[in-house]
Design a protein around this motif. Structure first.
Motif, mmCIF file in Angstrom:
data_model
loop_
_atom_site.group_PDB
_atom_site.id
_atom_site.type_symbol
_atom_site.label_atom_id
_atom_site.label_comp_id
_atom_site.label_asym_id
_atom_site.label_seq_id
_atom_site.Cartn_x
_atom_site.Cartn_y
_atom_site.Cartn_z
ATOM 1 N N ILE A 88 44.506 38.776 41.265
ATOM 2 C CA ILE A 88 44.187 39.869 42.364
ATOM 3 C C ILE A 88 45.585 39.925 43.081
ATOM 4 N N LYS A 89 46.080 38.934 43.296
ATOM 5 C CA LYS A 89 47.404 38.971 43.833
ATOM 6 C C LYS A 89 48.593 39.523 43.205
ATOM 7 N N HIS A 90 48.460 39.382 41.730
ATOM 8 C CA HIS A 90 49.274 39.829 40.846
ATOM 9 C C HIS A 90 48.934 40.818 39.788
ATOM 10 N N GLN A 91 47.972 41.705 40.515
ATOM 11 C CA GLN A 91 47.237 42.930 39.755
ATOM 12 C C GLN A 91 48.226 43.706 39.181
ATOM 13 N N GLY A 106 41.788 34.849 42.058
ATOM 14 C CA GLY A 106 42.888 34.905 43.454
ATOM 15 C C GLY A 106 44.272 35.409 42.683
ATOM 16 N N ILE A 107 44.505 34.575 42.075
ATOM 17 C CA ILE A 107 46.155 34.816 41.367
ATOM 18 C C ILE A 107 46.017 36.125 40.572
ATOM 19 N N CYS A 119 48.202 32.341 33.593
ATOM 20 C CA CYS A 119 48.445 31.862 34.810
ATOM 21 C C CYS A 119 49.797 30.985 34.973
ATOM 22 N N THR A 153 51.311 43.287 38.227
ATOM 23 C CA THR A 153 52.532 42.823 37.318
ATOM 24 C C THR A 153 51.867 43.325 35.638
#
Length: 749
Positions: free
Chosen positions: A507-510, A504-505, A729, A512
């Motif tokens: 995907i959220k910061h894909q 999820g992390i 992460c 970056t």
């Protein structure tokens, strides 16, 4: 020889005066053996009331008739008696003659074949009138010592009537040396009978207490005791035997001139035999007396049959029959062979083709009394005419045993029997009846005493603590109800959740730089494969069935190959990216051409092909492992082909080694965030886990093998997740200022 010639005149081979014409001679076996040489010359029939001596059938035994059943039946009965009471450790005393030697050489080996052992095999010494008394006493002492030292509780006596005299003499040493042998159970053959010499008249007969003996089957003859009561030696002056017996039995003399020299009383002839103790005279009909009685009547009936045959023959030719004394008495023997009659007690007396009496044996139990008397109680029977299952009959409850055995039948064994849970082991240099007892090994039991060997429990049973019973094994498998299963399930769920959070992390910061710079698609594929690897654990926990077994190992192999191939592809991408930055590099044309997707697809396809071949030739299936655990039956998935299972592991290991090698070589590439370093550490953990897995897996059993595989799956996947994704992460969540292109491309100083 006086039987064959004129009365009071001994002139061999001459007929003069009034001739003796004996129709037949009845005697004991040893007497008949010596007389047969002369009696056969004159064709005189001979009947013995004991067992037949060993004779030459072509010469000595031609006119021989045996008033004694076949000894084979007595030997067979003796064997069954020993086996019935479990007397397998016995001593033997046999008469020292041809009969005794035959018994030892031919009969005792048959006993050994049936499990009977012999503590000792001795002989009654030959005692003749010319024997040196010192030699006799020396032999007697040796025999007594052998009996006293024997650990056997049962002594078999194979003797003659004279053997009883020697036996009593031997047992007198028990009183002299203050050692008792009265605790032995004596078993006597039918040829033995109670006899005494004058010296032994007042000796104790208690040694016969509770003895067992065989005897020719007999019944009390009507009128026999009345006949004995009216016997009077004064009316039988020519019967020297009766007068001699009377003097010794009643301790009196008929001649007053010798009165002072011996007993001091005068025989009146009115003494009664019924008053004599049994040790001096048995008032009842014994087996030998019964045989003599039947022998006399056999001769009478044979003479009658022969006389009738002569008369019938003479009538046919019109002549008067000659007188009996002028007939050829040698012809009597053929009539003796075929004679058959009912005696006064109603028993049928007949002979077989070998001239042996057709009959059986009684088994008697001796009871003694303080007044030197004894009584024989019939407790069993050997009946050759009965069916095989009724050949041997005995009433154990009727037998009186020696007091020291508390009226229970004694056991005569070389050593105590092996208890349940033990088996016998032979002792070196000892008879086969002597053995040691050893506990049964694991998985074997003995549920009876004296087992030769422990028996295996069925595969689905195990032996109890005492090794005397089998207990059903409990069916087990790696379930969610037990601590091990639920612990592994919780670990798998926890790491699955962590993997999902990391996914999820990303995907959220894909968008970056740190996510885009490391091949975002490969990262997503790796995270999905790690998530599936954690979830794959649940195929290994719980009750296995056919579908689960088919999916379990192939799913594990393909999912882990996908994860390793993604890491391999990422390693090649990193290496190619840095090689492409060099001026004039030809590698630049390969960058962005989908080499990463090719690597992943090729590796997954290769592993999938191996799994398809595995499922085609020997697929896994549900099975029960009854051997790995001693007290459990493991319900598991049998791998089918172990070779294919190790091929799956081998291919996965091959990919891991290539990835580790490539990442290790690229670990020093200049960059502030070189992913090759983390891939190196992750593959080092991965390879270490699976290298340790193989020996650990092979050294465990049952469901614990499955637990080792699950632990290796979780730990290796967790190692990949931690080494590759936790640093990223950390930057994305904790240090977002480092998540920019400038920081990513900064060179090391």
């Amino acid at each position: 020889m006086e039987l064959l010639f004129a009365q009071n005149r001994f002139i061999p081979n001459f007929k003069c005066g009034i001739q003796n014409n004996p129709a037949a001679v009845i005697g004991a076996p040893d007497i008949c053996l010596h007389m047969a040489t002369i009696l056969d010359i004159y064709k005189v029939s001979q009947l013995t009331y004991g067992s037949a001596p060993i004779m030459n059938k072509g010469t000595q035994a031609i006119f021989f008739q045996q008033m004694f059943p076949n000894e084979f039946h007595q030997h067979k009965g003796l064997l069954q008696l020993l086996l019935f009471f479990r007397w397998i450790w016995v001593g033997v005393l046999a008469v020292n003659d041809d009969q005794g030697e035959k018994f030892v050489q031919e009969v005792l080996p048959i006993f050994s074949q049936q499990g009977i052992c012999f503590d000792f095999i001795g002989n009654f010494p030959n005692v003749a009138f010319y024997s040196d008394f010192v030699d006799v006493m020396e032999e007697t002492h040796k025999t007594y010592s052998t009996i006293a030292k024997s650990t056997a509780k049962v002594i078999v006596l194979y003797g003659t009537m004279q053997s009883m005299t020697f036996l009593k003499m031997s047992l007198q040493y028990a009183e002299v040396e203050d050692t008792s042998v009265n605790t032995k159970v004596w078993i006597m053959n039918a040829e033995m009978d109670f006899t005494s010499i004058s010296l032994q008249r007042d000796w104790d007969v208690n040694f016969l207490q509770n003895a067992l003996s065989f005897a020719v089957h007999s019944k009390e003859v009507p009128g026999f005791q009345e006949f004995l009561l009216i016997r009077n030696p004064t009316e039988a002056e020519h019967d020297g035997f009766l007068r001699n017996f009377w003097e010794h039995g009643f301790r009196c003399l008929f001649h007053t001139l010798d009165l002072d020299k011996k007993y001091g009383t005068i025989c009146t002839g009115k003494e009664k035999m019924a008053t004599l103790p049994t040790s001096v005279f048995e008032f009842s009909t014994t087996g030998h007396s019964y045989n003599v009685y039947n022998a006399v009547y056999a001769v009478v009936y044979a003479l009658e049959a022969m006389h009738s045959s002569k008369l019938n023959c003479n009538q046919l030719v019109g002549r008067r029959g000659p007188k009996l004394q002028n007939q050829q008495l040698w012809q009597l023997h053929s009539f003796l062979r075929t004679v058959s009659f009912n005696n006064s007690v109603g028993e049928n007396i007949l002979f077989d083709k070998n001239g042996e009496l057709i009959g059986g044996f009684d088994i008697n139990n001796w009871v003694t009394f303080p007044n030197r008397s004894f009584f024989r109680i019939q407790v069993g029977r050997i009946d050759p005419m009965a069916s095989p299952d009724k050949f041997f009959n005995i009433s154990e409850n009727s037998i009186l045993w020696p007091k020291r055995f508390n009226q229970a039948h004694p056991l005569s064994l070389c050593n105590d029997p092996c208890q349940r849970g033990h088996s016998k082991t032979k002792k070196e240099s000892r008879p086969f009846c002597c053995y040691d007892c050893h506990p049964c090994p694991e998985g074997k039991i003995s549920n009876k005493e004296d087992m030769e060997d422990c028996s295996h429990c069925p595969e689905d049973h195990y032996s109890n603590h005492d090794k005397d019973a089998c207990i059903p094994k409990q069916i087990t498998f790696l379930s969610y109800e037990e601590p091990l299963g639920i612990s592994l399930a919780i670990c798998a769920l926890s790491f699955s959740f962590i993997t999902a959070v990391v996914f999820g992390i990303f995907i959220k910061h894909q968008y970056t730089p740190i996510v885009k710079a490391n091949n975002r698609n490969l990262t997503y594929a790796l995270l999905v494969s790690l998530l599936l690897s954690f979830l794959c654990v649940f195929l290994f926990i719980g009750k296995p069935d056919k579908i689960v077994c088919l999916l379990r190992q192939p799913a594990f192999g393909i999912i882990f190959s996908l994860a390793v191939s993604c890491i391999l592809a990422k390693t090649f991408v990193v290496v190619l990216a840095f090689m492409a930055t060099k001026p004039g590099s030809r590698v630049r044309k390969w960058v962005g051409k989908g080499i990463d997707s090719f690597i992943v697809l090729f590796c997954c396809l290769a592993q999938t092909t191996i799994c398809i071949i595995w499922l085609a030739i020997s697929p896994p299936y549900p099975d029960f492992d009854v051997h790995s655990m001693s007290q459990e039956v493991i319900m598991e998935c049998n791998e089918g082909s172990v070779t294919m299972f190790y091929c799956v592991l081998g291919f996965m290991g091959f990919l891991a080694m290539i990835s580790f090698s490539a990442a290790f070589l690229a670990r020093r590439l200049p960059d502030s965030f070189n992913e090759a370093k983390f891939i190196t550490f992750s593959m080092l953990v991965f390879c270490s886990v699976w290298l340790c897995f193989i020996p650990t897996y092979l050294s465990t059993k049952g469901k614990y093998m499955l637990a080792v595989e699950i632990f290796s799956m979780i730990s290796s996947s967790a190692g990949l997740l931690a080494c590759i994704f936790f640093p990223k992460c950390f930057i994305i969540v904790i240090r977002p200022e480092l998540n920019n292109k400038h920081q990513l491309m900064k060179k090391k100083l």
